[in-house]
Design an enzyme around this catalytic site. Sequence first.
Site, PDB file in Angstrom:
ATOM      1  CG  ASP A   1     -30.715 -35.505  19.681  1.00  0.00           C
ATOM      2  OD1 ASP A   1     -29.263 -35.098  19.653  1.00  0.00           O
ATOM      3  OD2 ASP A   1     -31.927 -34.292  19.229  1.00  0.00           O
TER       4      ASP A   1
ATOM      5  CB  SER B   1     -12.117 -38.348  11.485  1.00  0.00           C
ATOM      6  OG  SER B   1     -12.404 -37.983  10.212  1.00  0.00           O
TER       7      SER B   1
ATOM      8  CE1 TYR C   1     -18.307 -36.113   9.740  1.00  0.00           C
ATOM      9  CE2 TYR C   1     -15.452 -35.917   9.357  1.00  0.00           C
ATOM     10  CZ  TYR C   1     -16.774 -36.458   9.766  1.00  0.00           C
ATOM     11  OH  TYR C   1     -16.392 -38.238   9.858  1.00  0.00           O
TER      12      TYR C   1
ATOM     13  CE  LYS D   1     -16.395 -37.007  13.340  1.00  0.00           C
ATOM     14  NZ  LYS D   1     -16.850 -37.875  13.692  1.00  0.00           N
TER      15      LYS D   1
HETATM   16  N1  LIG Z   1     -17.055 -42.955   6.885  1.00  0.00           N
HETATM   17  C1  LIG Z   1     -15.893 -42.959   7.307  1.00  0.00           C
HETATM   18  O1  LIG Z   1     -15.803 -43.049   6.715  1.00  0.00           O
HETATM   19  C2  LIG Z   1     -15.743 -41.857   8.312  1.00  0.00           C
HETATM   20  C3  LIG Z   1     -14.535 -41.685   8.434  1.00  0.00           C
HETATM   21  C4  LIG Z   1     -13.642 -41.207   9.674  1.00  0.00           C
HETATM   22  C5  LIG Z   1     -15.143 -40.831  10.520  1.00  0.00           C
HETATM   23  N2  LIG Z   1     -16.230 -41.319  10.907  1.00  0.00           N
HETATM   24  C6  LIG Z   1     -16.991 -41.241  11.902  1.00  0.00           C
HETATM   25  O2  LIG Z   1     -17.345 -42.408  12.151  1.00  0.00           O
HETATM   26  C7  LIG Z   1     -18.497 -41.869  13.293  1.00  0.00           C
HETATM   27  C8  LIG Z   1     -19.863 -43.054  12.573  1.00  0.00           C
HETATM   28  O3  LIG Z   1     -19.843 -42.995  11.139  1.00  0.00           O
HETATM   29  P1  LIG Z   1     -21.186 -43.850   9.941  1.00  0.00           P
HETATM   30  O4  LIG Z   1     -19.642 -43.507   8.723  1.00  0.00           O
HETATM   31  O5  LIG Z   1     -20.894 -44.933  10.785  1.00  0.00           O
HETATM   32  O6  LIG Z   1     -22.513 -42.541   9.859  1.00  0.00           O
HETATM   33  P2  LIG Z   1     -23.612 -43.243   9.695  1.00  0.00           P
HETATM   34  O7  LIG Z   1     -24.626 -41.634   8.845  1.00  0.00           O
HETATM   35  O8  LIG Z   1     -23.816 -44.669   9.173  1.00  0.00           O
HETATM   36  O9  LIG Z   1     -24.119 -42.993  11.581  1.00  0.00           O
HETATM   37  C9  LIG Z   1     -24.221 -42.793  12.318  1.00  0.00           C
HETATM   38  C10 LIG Z   1     -25.407 -42.397  13.333  1.00  0.00           C
HETATM   39  O10 LIG Z   1     -25.080 -41.935  14.003  1.00  0.00           O
HETATM   40  C11 LIG Z   1     -26.707 -40.968  14.614  1.00  0.00           C
HETATM   41  N3  LIG Z   1     -27.319 -39.883  14.752  1.00  0.00           N
HETATM   42  C12 LIG Z   1     -26.430 -39.256  14.141  1.00  0.00           C
HETATM   43  N4  LIG Z   1     -27.348 -37.832  15.007  1.00  0.00           N
HETATM   44  C13 LIG Z   1     -27.535 -38.010  16.161  1.00  0.00           C
HETATM   45  C14 LIG Z   1     -27.680 -38.113  17.216  1.00  0.00           C
HETATM   46  N5  LIG Z   1     -27.869 -36.159  17.231  1.00  0.00           N
HETATM   47  N6  LIG Z   1     -28.295 -38.226  18.938  1.00  0.00           N
HETATM   48  C15 LIG Z   1     -27.350 -40.021  18.473  1.00  0.00           C
HETATM   49  N7  LIG Z   1     -27.691 -40.966  16.994  1.00  0.00           N
HETATM   50  C16 LIG Z   1     -27.130 -39.306  16.091  1.00  0.00           C
HETATM   51  C17 LIG Z   1     -27.432 -41.768  12.902  1.00  0.00           C
HETATM   52  O11 LIG Z   1     -28.703 -42.350  13.348  1.00  0.00           O
HETATM   53  C18 LIG Z   1     -26.697 -43.617  12.735  1.00  0.00           C
HETATM   54  O12 LIG Z   1     -26.967 -44.456  12.813  1.00  0.00           O
HETATM   55  C19 LIG Z   1     -19.204 -40.614  13.524  1.00  0.00           C
HETATM   56  O13 LIG Z   1     -18.688 -39.511  14.111  1.00  0.00           O
HETATM   57  C20 LIG Z   1     -18.480 -40.211  11.350  1.00  0.00           C
HETATM   58  O14 LIG Z   1     -17.812 -39.036  11.603  1.00  0.00           O
HETATM   59  C21 LIG Z   1     -17.308 -42.076   9.883  1.00  0.00           C
END
Ligand SMILES: NC(=O)c1ccc[n+]([C@@H]2O[C@H](COP(=O)([O-])OP(=O)(O)OC[C@H]3O[C@@H](n4cnc5c(N)ncnc54)[C@H](O)[C@@H]3O)[C@@H](O)[C@H]2O)c1
Length: 266
Positions: free
Chosen positions: A63, A145, A158, A162
Amino acid sequence: MPELDDRIAVVTGSGSGIGRGIALVLAQRGADIVVADIDADAAEAVAGEVRSLGKNAVSIPADVTDRESTAALASVAIKEMGHIDILVNNAGVGGAPGWWQRDSPTPEDWEATYDVNVIGIVNATSSFEGHLTERRSGRIINIASGAGRRGAGGFAHYSASKAAAINVSQGFALQLAPFDINVNCICPGLLWTPLWEKIAERDRIKSGETVLTGRQVFDERLERSTPLGREQTPEDVGRLTAFLASDRSKNITGQSINLNGGSYMN
Ligand SMILES: NC(=O)c1ccc[n+]([C@@H]2O[C@H](COP(=O)([O-])OP(=O)(O)OC[C@H]3O[C@@H](n4cnc5c(N)ncnc54)[C@H](O)[C@@H]3O)[C@@H](O)[C@H]2O)c1
């Protein structure tokens, strides 16, 4: 020889979405992987996928909001793998549990995004810092992001977290440069992952939308905002991460790179 052969990478939040994509691309480029996630089963499933690519992988439940947990992650990862070359701080959330069902962010949503998206980077980086500085080498890649580039109505918690992630990356880049450790940041745009499924659900609830599916809400946003007209993928982020982890980028540090099909330019 694949460019990341003999390198060992830790990827936080790699049990799903972008983190999983990063883990698989780094493994395809030759790296062994520590799959770290708060969801132990998801982490082990991705570690299995990495092994099926012929690379070594361990899954470690962690975590990132808890410094004791990231310290344990670092010590188990170093013990299991021998050393670590690359840390990818990818774990991120859109708010406290159920955030996508709320009209506007609560104090808990602000706290949760800062805890995971900012303090999570600080905790994991600080936990690996001693090991990397001792080796006088390393690469740290933080996943921020496009939301961190400008304010977002109704999603300020959010986007502010970021923006902080981008700034924190610059701070660590300065702090760790004397040890030949590069710290960079990636700002992805729109990716259809479990996180975006929740954003689409929130947008649907907010607008009273009953006809469009979540995927259609996503496609509409994509069309409206993305000059190249293509969604970005976890593999895209994996490829840029691999570049930032490789010798090809040894003079790049403190940068935040947009990966967004042109939706924001700076
Ligand atoms: N999906 C998008 O369009 C997008 C765009 C820009 C940035 N992001 C960023 O990319 C990263 C991944 O996002 P995603 O879309 O794959 O999301 P997702 O929800 O699919 O995956 C996030 C992962 O982080 C894990 N997680 C959450 N809290 C946690 C903690 N406290 N400790 C350890 N693990 C933890 C979750 O279990 C999950 O496996 C994030 O930082 C998100 O903000 C996503």
